[in-house]
Design a protein around this motif. Structure first.
Motif, short mmCIF file in Angstrom:
data_model
loop_
_atom_site.label_atom_id
_atom_site.label_comp_id
_atom_site.label_asym_id
_atom_site.label_seq_id
_atom_site.Cartn_x
_atom_site.Cartn_y
_atom_site.Cartn_z
N ASN A 65 0.82 -1.23 0.00
CA ASN A 65 0.00 0.00 0.00
C ASN A 65 0.85 1.27 0.00
N ASP A 66 1.93 1.24 -0.74
CA ASP A 66 2.80 2.43 -0.86
C ASP A 66 2.32 3.26 -2.06
N ASN A 67 1.36 4.18 -1.79
CA ASN A 67 0.76 4.96 -2.88
C ASN A 67 1.75 5.94 -3.50
N LEU A 68 2.61 6.52 -2.65
CA LEU A 68 3.61 7.45 -3.18
C LEU A 68 4.59 6.70 -4.09
N GLY A 69 5.06 5.52 -3.61
CA GLY A 69 5.96 4.72 -4.41
C GLY A 69 5.31 4.27 -5.71
N LEU A 70 4.02 3.91 -5.65
CA LEU A 70 3.30 3.45 -6.84
C LEU A 70 3.15 4.59 -7.85
N THR A 71 2.89 5.80 -7.34
CA THR A 71 2.78 6.97 -8.23
C THR A 71 4.08 7.16 -9.00
N ARG A 72 5.20 7.09 -8.29
CA ARG A 72 6.50 7.28 -8.92
C ARG A 72 6.82 6.13 -9.89
N THR A 73 6.44 4.91 -9.51
CA THR A 73 6.74 3.76 -10.35
C THR A 73 5.96 3.82 -11.66
N TYR A 74 4.66 4.21 -11.58
CA TYR A 74 3.88 4.37 -12.81
C TYR A 74 4.52 5.40 -13.73
N ASN A 75 5.02 6.47 -13.14
CA ASN A 75 5.72 7.49 -13.94
C ASN A 75 6.95 6.89 -14.62
N ASN A 76 7.70 6.09 -13.87
CA ASN A 76 8.90 5.46 -14.45
C ASN A 76 8.55 4.45 -15.54
N THR A 134 3.90 4.60 -27.38
CA THR A 134 3.25 5.82 -26.89
C THR A 134 1.93 5.53 -26.19
N VAL A 135 1.19 4.54 -26.66
CA VAL A 135 -0.12 4.21 -26.07
C VAL A 135 0.03 3.77 -24.62
N GLN A 136 0.95 2.82 -24.38
CA GLN A 136 1.19 2.34 -23.02
C GLN A 136 1.76 3.47 -22.14
N SER A 137 2.63 4.24 -22.73
CA SER A 137 3.24 5.35 -21.99
C SER A 137 2.15 6.31 -21.50
N GLU A 138 1.23 6.70 -22.39
CA GLU A 138 0.15 7.63 -22.01
C GLU A 138 -0.73 7.01 -20.93
N THR A 139 -1.03 5.71 -21.04
CA THR A 139 -1.87 5.01 -20.05
C THR A 139 -1.26 5.12 -18.66
N TYR A 140 0.04 4.87 -18.54
CA TYR A 140 0.69 4.88 -17.22
C TYR A 140 0.88 6.31 -16.69
N TYR A 141 1.10 7.26 -17.60
CA TYR A 141 1.17 8.66 -17.13
C TYR A 141 -0.15 9.08 -16.50
N LEU A 142 -1.26 8.74 -17.16
CA LEU A 142 -2.59 9.12 -16.64
C LEU A 142 -2.89 8.40 -15.33
N LYS A 143 -2.48 7.14 -15.20
CA LYS A 143 -2.64 6.42 -13.93
C LYS A 143 -1.87 7.12 -12.81
N SER A 144 -0.66 7.50 -13.12
CA SER A 144 0.18 8.17 -12.12
C SER A 144 -0.38 9.54 -11.74
N ILE A 145 -0.88 10.28 -12.75
CA ILE A 145 -1.49 11.60 -12.48
C ILE A 145 -2.71 11.46 -11.57
N ASP A 146 -3.54 10.44 -11.81
CA ASP A 146 -4.73 10.21 -10.96
C ASP A 146 -4.32 9.98 -9.51
N LEU A 147 -3.30 9.16 -9.29
CA LEU A 147 -2.83 8.89 -7.92
C LEU A 147 -2.26 10.15 -7.28
N ALA A 148 -1.46 10.92 -8.02
CA ALA A 148 -0.84 12.13 -7.48
C ALA A 148 -1.89 13.16 -7.11
N LEU A 149 -2.95 13.29 -7.93
CA LEU A 149 -4.05 14.22 -7.61
C LEU A 149 -4.82 13.73 -6.38
N LYS A 150 -5.07 12.44 -6.32
CA LYS A 150 -5.85 11.88 -5.21
C LYS A 150 -5.16 12.10 -3.87
#
Length: 651
Positions: free
Chosen positions: A199-210, A221-237
């Motif tokens: 349950n390391d949400n901060l670590g998961l946010t950073r990992t999705y970005n990586n 590019t498709v997979q890259s955009e998918t993971y950026y948006l996942k990471s952005i959702d976590l960072a906003l939350k």
């Protein structure tokens, strides 16, 4: 392809590990200051200073440095090695945030030295990781992976799953820097599963970005955009501002590649705003250059130029080589658009020069080492020569230092003498000022005494002359009434009215003289005067009941000026006289009370009352209103036909 390479070089790397981040730093700061205010032991004070340094990091960098240095100073004074190591660590982090990597490395090394002596392996691991990050950001990837591996080994030995994940993430980023993109992606995907399990949400946010960055390097590019948006959702939350800034910047880069320029500018502008708020110099530089590239593609050259030079100044100021290289490349493109070939050539040469510096530094180092082996004897000779030169320079420097110390000592002596003379003159000026103030006070006292004497003389004249003349008038009228048998009722009534008016004038004259003989009138003085007046009124109007009360909250020593005291008395006198003459009342009540910061004087009767709109305000009501205005008070008339009258004077 070239543009993709340049853009990817400017992607932000993972910043410092942050294990605990409070959403309400200001409250914590206030509580820590309270701890220091209560004068705790030195060790607790050092800990509080260190915590203030950490929490001020996202509020005020100047305050963060202040408390970090206080922790370092107190630790040294009390020989607290653990506190000293932590203070060096905290100050190093502040320099890292400002992208001042040289100073950050110096403080980390100082902290590492102490923690090695203390055998603080966890502290050493954290420092190895931070030192590795500095080498990573300055493209010294061999050194970066060396220090990251040292940190990883300690965390694995201690079985710290979360920390192991963080370090592996950093190592994966180094793989990416070494162009081993598939290996970097596999490592990050493995880390993501660990982040989820703990349950390391901060670590998961950073990992999705990586992960998104790795897919980008692999041109997915498709997979890259998918993971950026996942990471952005976590960072906003979870309100991870630092991570969100990097994500906005990186996602803007993908949108740039997709030629969605307006949307890309929106995300990069958000990133720049957050990074300015966080004072992230590296991030501000990177995002400014991203925006410059976007505006170049849109053909908005003036805006692009502003961002380009802002990014260049920052990258050169903070010695961020890869971003300086990006700025040179974009400036060459800008001047190509503007058709200025000399500037294009100039910035292309600068780009090539710094590119060679970054990618050939290792080769240069190896060549230098080989060369040094072959020139050891020559080098030794040079060292000896240099030592002789240094010794000679030191001798000259010592002489200069002696001269400087002599000059400084003379300057200090002159300063001390000047300071003593200044203080002496300052004391003399103060003494003269006090003497002047004393003379002024004596003049004011003398003036006051003269005014008091004049007052007393006027009051004696009023009493002895005018009072005697009025008394003579009354006596003469009474002699006329009794000496002559006056049968004319009209004349008799007129003489009686004159006598009554003259007696009333004598009473008012006495009241005036009473007020003139006082500089100020206390509430007790006023109470006595009102009581005397009520007693006389009670005799003349025997069918009336009077009551007079003063609230206990009011001090009898409460003071009015003589003018205010006299005006208050006259208002009460006028109100009572009106009630006696016109109200046909049975009861008259006088009250003095305190309300907030005001004193209220209330005169009430149960007489026939009046409608203020239907009567002509006579001299009595107008006089009362004028007296209230003169002393800055308010007066309210509350009356209703058949329901009595209440007059309230508020002072």
């Amino acid at each position: 392809m070239i543009f993709m390479k340049k853009k990817l070089l400017s992607l932000t790397f993972l910043l410092l590990i942050s294990f605990c981040f409070s959403q309400n730093h200001l409250k914590i700061i206030d509580s820590l200051k309270t701890v220091i205010f209560n004068k705790p032991s030195d060790s607790i004070k050092i800990k509080a200073y260190g915590d203030l340094c950490w929490y001020y990091r996202s509020v005020s960098i100047d305050s963060a440095f202040k408390y970090g240095n206080l922790a370092l100073k107190l630790s040294k004074e009390t020989s607290n090695q653990a506190g000293e190591a932590q203070a060096y660590n905290d100050i190093g982090i502040l320099h890292y945030d400002l992208a001042d990597y040289t100073k950050a490395l110096r403080y980390y090394d100082a902290s590492l030295k102490i923690r090695s002596i203390l055998k603080d392996t966890m502290g050493m691991a954290a420092l190895y990781n931070k030192i590795g990050l500095i080498h990573q950001n300055t493209f010294k990837l061999d050194s970066a992976i060396f220090y990251a591996t040292k940190a990883l080994k300690i965390y694995e030995d201690k079985n710290h799953v979360r920390y192991v994940a963080y370090i592996k993430s950093n190592i994966a980023n180094i793989y990416r820097g070494l162009k081993q993109y598939q290996k970097a992606l596999e490592t990050h995907l493995e880390i993501a599963e660990v982040n989820k399990s703990i349950n390391d949400n901060l670590g998961l946010t950073r990992t999705y970005n990586n992960i998104a960055n790795a897919y980008l390097f692999l041109k997915d590019t498709v997979q890259s955009e998918t993971y950026y948006l996942k990471s952005i959702d976590l960072a906003l939350k979870y309100d991870y501002k630092k991570e969100l800034a990097g994500l906005y910047n990186n996602y803007g880069g993908i949108l740039h590649d997709m030629k969605k320029y307006t949307k890309a500018i929106n995300y990069n502008t958000k990133a720049l705003k957050l990074r300015e708020e966080l004072k992230d110099n590296y991030g501000i530089t990177s995002t400014s250059l991203h925006l410059a590239g976007l505006y170049l593609d849109l053909g908005d050259f003036n805006t692009a130029r502003n961002y380009l030079y802002e990014g260049l100044n920052l990258s050169e100021g903070f010695n961020i080589n890869e971003l300086t290289m990006d700025a040179y490349d974009k400036l060459a493109s800008y001047y190509a658009f503007k058709r200025i070939p000399d500037s294009v050539l100039y910035y292309k040469q600068l780009f090539k020069s710094i590119n060679d510096t970054i990618y050939n530094s290792r080769i240069t180092k190896e060549v230098a080492e080989v060369q040094e082996k072959y020139n050891a004897a020559e080098r030794e000779k040079e060292i000896q020569t240099q030592r002789a030169e240094i010794a000679e320079k030191e001798l000259k420097l010592n002489r200069k230092n002696t001269q400087i110390i002599g000059l400084v000592s003379l300057a200090l002596l002159l300063f001390v003498l000047g300071y003593l003379l200044y203080n002496q003159q300052k004391l003399r000026n103060k003494q003269l000022q006090k003497e002047s103030e004393l003379k002024q006070a004596l003049i004011e006292i003398e003036t006051h005494n003269k005014l008091q004497e004049q007052r007393l003389r006027i009051s004696r004249d009023l009493h002895d002359n005018i009072g005697a003349q009025l008394t003579f008038i009354i006596s003469s009228i009474e002699n006329l009434q009794y000496g002559f048998k006056i049968t004319n009722n009209k004349l008799k009534g007129k003489l009686t009215d004159i006598s009554a008016f003259t007696k009333e004038t004598i009473y008012e004259l006495r009241d005036t003289i009473w007020a003139m003989n006082k500089n100020e009138i206390t509430l007790e003085d006023l109470q006595g005067r009102i009581s005397n007046f009520i007693d006389k009124a009670n005799v003349s109007a025997s069918n009336l009941n009077f009551s007079f009360t003063i609230a206990e909250a009011l001090s009898k020593a409460f003071v009015f000026t003589s003018v205010k005291g006299m005006n208050i008395y006259r208002v009460i006198q006028e109100a009572v006289n009106n009630a006696i003459k016109y109200a046909e009342a049975s009861n008259i009540d006088i009250q003095i009370e305190k309300k907030d910061d005001n004193v209220l004087f209330s005169i009430s009767d149960d007489g026939k009352g009046f409608d203020f709109n239907e009567i002509n305000a006579g001299n009595g009501l107008n006089n009362m209103k004028k007296r209230a205005t003169d002393m800055g008070a308010t007066i309210i008339y509350n009356s209703e036909t058949g329901k009595g009258t209440n007059i309230i004077l508020t002072l």
